[in-house]
Write an enzyme that holds these catalytic residues in place. Structure first.
Site, short mmCIF file in Angstrom:
data_model
loop_
_atom_site.label_atom_id
_atom_site.label_comp_id
_atom_site.label_asym_id
_atom_site.label_seq_id
_atom_site.Cartn_x
_atom_site.Cartn_y
_atom_site.Cartn_z
CG HIS A 1 33.79 -90.52 -34.59
ND1 HIS A 1 33.38 -89.26 -35.02
CD2 HIS A 1 33.24 -90.68 -33.36
CE1 HIS A 1 32.64 -88.71 -34.07
NE2 HIS A 1 32.52 -89.55 -33.06
CB SER B 1 43.91 -108.71 -59.36
OG SER B 1 44.92 -108.07 -60.11
CE LYS C 1 43.65 -106.81 -54.31
NZ LYS C 1 43.80 -105.54 -54.98
CD GLU D 1 35.42 -102.93 -54.62
OE1 GLU D 1 36.20 -102.01 -54.84
OE2 GLU D 1 35.64 -104.10 -54.98
#
Ligand code: ARG
Length: 466
Positions: free
Chosen positions: A164, A285, A291, A298
């Site tokens: 979980h 970024s 970043k 992704e």
């Protein structure tokens, strides 16, 4: 060309037509932008087909030789990227036949004896999928080796195992990574089985009913690398199970990659900080200078959608489609090509990313030491030492967890007297039992997380993947 067909640009089937095709009809009908990718397979199929026609004395040797010469010129052009595809000639089959006519003249007309585009296209398509499947199998193997190296280098590093996505029990990093090696192996098996199942040759089924020419389907099947000719000509031109098999194996493999990509995204986040993805597979970024984004992971996570989408599109095309060939089947190739392109890229990127990944061992170990992570070990210990029922032990440990929570500490920080207030039988051994290293060391069941077991599995994989 007759007077009539001169109105129509289509040299191949224009005979009965007296007016030009509407431009918009040409747009929906033509597939050359997609199926030009089967040019090499189409030429290979044609070369074997005409050799068979000559061998069976269906066409004269001189014409056969002429056709072969012409096809070789076309083959060379395709390899050199010089072949010009024209949507006026619909698809790859007619583009090549038209070009053959330009090169050798009317002898080209003999090439289509005893075949139809219906058996031709599905033969080409099977050969294309066969080659691409082999390519994907190699790429999966490459990933397996890279994953195996990562597992080996970190085989005993402790980390939290999750259920979980909540901390569950300590595991070894090598064990977690080997889970994906197992998945890849099943992917390989699925592709291998699919490749085996597709390897029956449709060529010679003609439009759907077979042919009255004395062809030798075993001749063509064998020379094109198939195990045997398909035994029902209606099935041969209508069957696209092999494309579903390919897409389904691709979708499952892509799903595995997507699951791991998601783990990488989580592990690279500030909250976890288990790994660093190398600069060469990260992005920055445009506004936030600090970043470092895991875009590659992704995109792998997302691209699976394309592949499962292709699988369901083909199911939808085939559902309710009557036998035998219908033009609906032309839509199959775009789906398969797109799935292949995506999966191939996903595998390359995953392999590159994994090869340069930095594992933050200290952070993994620190996270593995998270509060209460060895509670199950204590419950198991009480069962084996005092013969308690598991329910009773579970209850005792639950009470100890509440106590530790109230004192804002871990179980291992409780004094022995605190343990004994809940269960007077508990002795000093409890501290060893609660250690995370002990927890993984004793999980020596086959396939379990102990470093000794993981090392054994790594050895086996290394032998297998050599
Ligand atoms: N381009 C077609 C396809 O991909 C080839 C077969 C055409 N057959 C036909 N009867 N129109 O399916």
């Amino acid at each position: 060309m007759s007077d009539k067909s001169s109105h129509n640009t289509n040299l191949m089937w224009g005979g009965r037509f007296s007016s030009q095709q509407d431009n918009i009809m040409e747009t929906i009908n033509s597939s050359i932008e997609i199926d030009h990718r089967m040019a090499m397979q189409d030429i290979e199929g044609s070369l074997v087909h005409v050799k068979m026609l000559q061998f069976k004395k269906i066409i004269p040797t001189k014409i056969c030789n002429n056709i072969i010469k012409g096809l070789k010129v076309i083959q060379d052009d395709v390899i050199k990227g010089k072949f010009i595809y024209d949507r006026k000639f619909e698809d790859i089959h007619m583009n090549i036949e038209k070009k053959l006519h330009d090169i050798i003249g009317d002898d080209a007309g003999y090439i289509h004896t005893a075949r139809s585009r219906n058996d031709q296209v599905v033969t080409d398509f099977k050969m294309w999928i066969r080659d691409s499947t082999q390519d994907l199998i190699s790429k999966i193997t490459k990933n397996m080796k890279t994953f195996l190296d990562t597992a080996d280098a970190n085989f005993n590093i402790l980390m939290p195992g999750y259920t979980h996505l909540q901390t569950a029990q300590p595991v070894t990093f090598g064990h977690h990574i080997l889970a994906y090696v197992e998945m890849f192996e099943r992917d390989k098996e699925r592709f291998t089985e699919a490749k085996k199942r597709l390897n029956e040759c449709p060529l010679g089924s003609a439009a759907l009913a077979g042919t009255s020419f004395p062809i030798d389907r075993f001749f063509t099947s064998e020379r094109l690398g198939f195990d045997k000719p398909m035994s029902n000509s209606i099935d041969a031109v209508s069957d696209r199970d092999f494309a579903l098999d390919f897409l389904s194996a691709s979708a499952i493999c892509a799903t595995h990659l997507s699951r791991f990509a998601e783990e990488l995204v989580i592990w690279a986040s500030d909250g976890f900080d288990f790994i660093e993805i190398s600069d060469s597979f990260s992005t920055g970024s445009s506004i936030m200078p600090q970043k470092r984004n895991p875009d590659a992971a992704e995109l792998i996570r997302a691209k699976v959608a394309n592949i499962t989408g292709s699988l369901f599109s083909l199911f939808t095309i085939l559902k309710g489609l009557p036998l035998a060939y219908s033009k609906d089947l032309q839509e199959d190739k775009e789906l398969v090509f797109r799935a292949y392109d995506n999966l191939s890229l996903m595998l390359d990127v995953m392999n590159g990313m994994m090869a340069g990944i930095i594992i933050k061992k200290d952070n993994l170990i620190r996270a593995a030491a998270s509060r209460f992570i060895t509670s199950t070990d204590l419950a198991d210990y009480l069962v084996s030492k005092y013969n308690y029922s598991f329910r009773k032990s579970h209850h005792i440990v639950g009470k100890l967890v509440i106590k530790a929570e109230n004192l804002d500490c871990d179980l291992k920080d409780l004094k022995l007297s605190e343990f004994r207030k809940i269960d007077p039988n508990i002795d000093e051994n409890v501290y060893k039992i609660l250690s995370i290293q002990n927890s993984v060391n004793i999980r020596t069941s086959y396939g379990g997380t102990s470093p000794s077991e993981v090392k054994k599995r790594i050895k086996e994989w290394k032998k297998k993947l050599k």
